[in-house]
Write an enzyme that holds these catalytic residues in place. Sequence first.
Site, PDB file in Angstrom:
ATOM      1  N   LYS A 121       7.727 -13.041  -8.327  1.00 29.25           N
ATOM      2  CA  LYS A 121       7.535 -11.855  -7.761  1.00 29.25           C
ATOM      3  C   LYS A 121       8.455 -10.823  -8.283  1.00 29.25           C
ATOM      4  CE  LYS A 121       6.538  -9.235  -4.104  1.00 29.25           C
ATOM      5  NZ  LYS A 121       5.757  -8.218  -5.119  1.00 29.25           N
ATOM      6  N   GLN A 167      15.529 -10.805 -11.773  1.00 30.38           N
ATOM      7  CA  GLN A 167      14.761 -10.749 -10.482  1.00 30.38           C
ATOM      8  C   GLN A 167      14.799 -12.087  -9.856  1.00 30.38           C
ATOM      9  OE1 GLN A 167      12.478  -7.890 -10.303  1.00 30.38           O
ATOM     10  NE2 GLN A 167      12.507  -8.399  -8.096  1.00 30.38           N
ATOM     11  N   LYS A 192       8.290 -10.671 -13.749  1.00 26.75           N
ATOM     12  CA  LYS A 192       8.289  -8.999 -14.137  1.00 26.75           C
ATOM     13  C   LYS A 192       6.847  -8.967 -15.113  1.00 26.75           C
ATOM     14  CE  LYS A 192      10.304  -5.159 -13.215  1.00 26.75           C
ATOM     15  NZ  LYS A 192      10.822  -4.780 -12.001  1.00 26.75           N
ATOM     16  N   ASP A 206       6.844  -0.560 -10.365  1.00 26.37           N
ATOM     17  CA  ASP A 206       8.329  -0.140 -10.830  1.00 26.37           C
ATOM     18  C   ASP A 206       8.185   1.161 -11.850  1.00 26.37           C
ATOM     19  OD1 ASP A 206      11.057  -1.923 -11.896  1.00 26.37           O
ATOM     20  OD2 ASP A 206      10.317  -0.571 -13.625  1.00 26.37           O
TER      21      ASP A 206
END
Length: 460
Positions: free
Chosen positions: A104, A125, A140, A180
């Site tokens: 994720k 992350q 990511k 993002d």
Amino acid sequence: MPTLEKVKVTETQFTMNYVNELYESVKKRNPHEVEFHQAVKEVLESLIPVLEKHPHYIKQGILERMVEPERMISFRVPWVDDYGYVQVNRGYRVQFNSAIGPYKGGLRFHPTVNSSIIKFLGFEQIFKNSLTGQPIGGGKGGSDFNPKGKSNTEVMRFTQSFMTELCKYIGPDTDVPAGDIGVGAREIGYLFGQYKKIQGAFTAGVLTGKGLGYGGSIGRKEATGYGTVYFVEEMLKDKGLGFKESTVVISGSGNVSIYAMEKAIQLGATVVACSDSNGYIYDKRGIDLTTVKRLKEVEGKRISEYVDEHPSAEYTEGCKEIWSIPCDIALPCATQNEIDEHAAKLLVSNGVQAVGEGANMPSTLQAVDFFLENNVLFGPAKAANAGGVSVSALEMAQNSARLSWSFEEVDLKLQQIMKKIYQDSMTAAKEYSNPGNLVVGANIAGFIKVADAMVEQGVI
Ligand code: NDP
């Protein structure tokens, strides 16, 4: 890896040598990826006391496995511009760690994107997602595509091409991207539409940050900014301080920044400055958020245009000097390494009490050290900006159950999650002899859960 028998040194020296050697090997195996090196260095150094107490993590090669992504995908993204010319960008997805859940993490579209940026973000992350207490692994992705100056149809064509390749690697139980920098509601909509068309099925759980009309969670848009402020509020509360009547400087004027401003203002703060990648505005009487929202969210204009409507405000070209503005609380919410040692010194000499990282890795290692040495309350990104991915996980839960929660329900859960992240980080910092150090605490609390899951799942 050195063995205890061979190396006749104390336990601490052994662990430090081990960590140093591992860091050197990361640098060697990932040459020129300086942002990735920076993220790894900070985590490894924090973990020394954990490794001393639990040497089985060394034997299990947990750190060697954690610094190596499970998978790194890079792909060609060809698309046709409005003049009929074919353009080619590079797409990335790093699937870093799936020990506690599907990968994720967001997608970033910005010309500075490269494998180092994607890997530093994906590595961070892992620990951030673990801290949220939700069952999500670390990933990511993104592209060096620059959405700025592109028409809507160009963005759509690029995004569709990007998803045509990415769709082979993602899914609600494997990998769930989100937004993002440069990837907001519009891009998520196009990505979702293309995934749906290719799969021939409406798979709501494959992306988060979706529009509210097709499976998005109310409160996701606000989550990262609000969450950062909730986290900083906890830090301040412990010292008998608060946002009320404080002066706040917030960099950026994108998703995280705007909602950090909104919550800080709601809590009684005066936000005196914000920025974009060209420069910053300063108004000692307080920035008018309605104008910033209209300029940035609706009209897609530059922050410099704010002063045309508010002559009391000043605009300065260039972003760096925003940190020379005196404030009680600084919230860097734009991009990585925007606060260097010089900026940290300016903030401290002007009396800053707290720094909360809304952006990912916005402070250099030297800046972080300077804040900690000078007793500034410091909320590291992994903990302070985890509200966004937390509500993304809540979006996944709502999609699975095919229901929607109200704003109040989501916001309450967000507040509880941020409080718990703060408490868990403080507890870990204290347990490992670094009381009050949230950098160390967040890294340790995030690490242990993932490390234990990896041990339990065997060598995979
Ligand atoms: P947006 O694209 O919405 O906004 C980014 C803001 O930062 C814009 O104002 C942009 O200015 C500015 N900016 C971008 N790059 C630079 C640069 N190189 N120098 C100076 N300013 C820059 O992104 P987000 O608000 O979503 O993300 C901001 C940060 O927060 C990133 O570090 C991201 O990784 C992090 N983050 C985001 C989450 C989310 O939920 N969105 C979750 C957790 C972390 P301009 O408009 O001129 O480009």
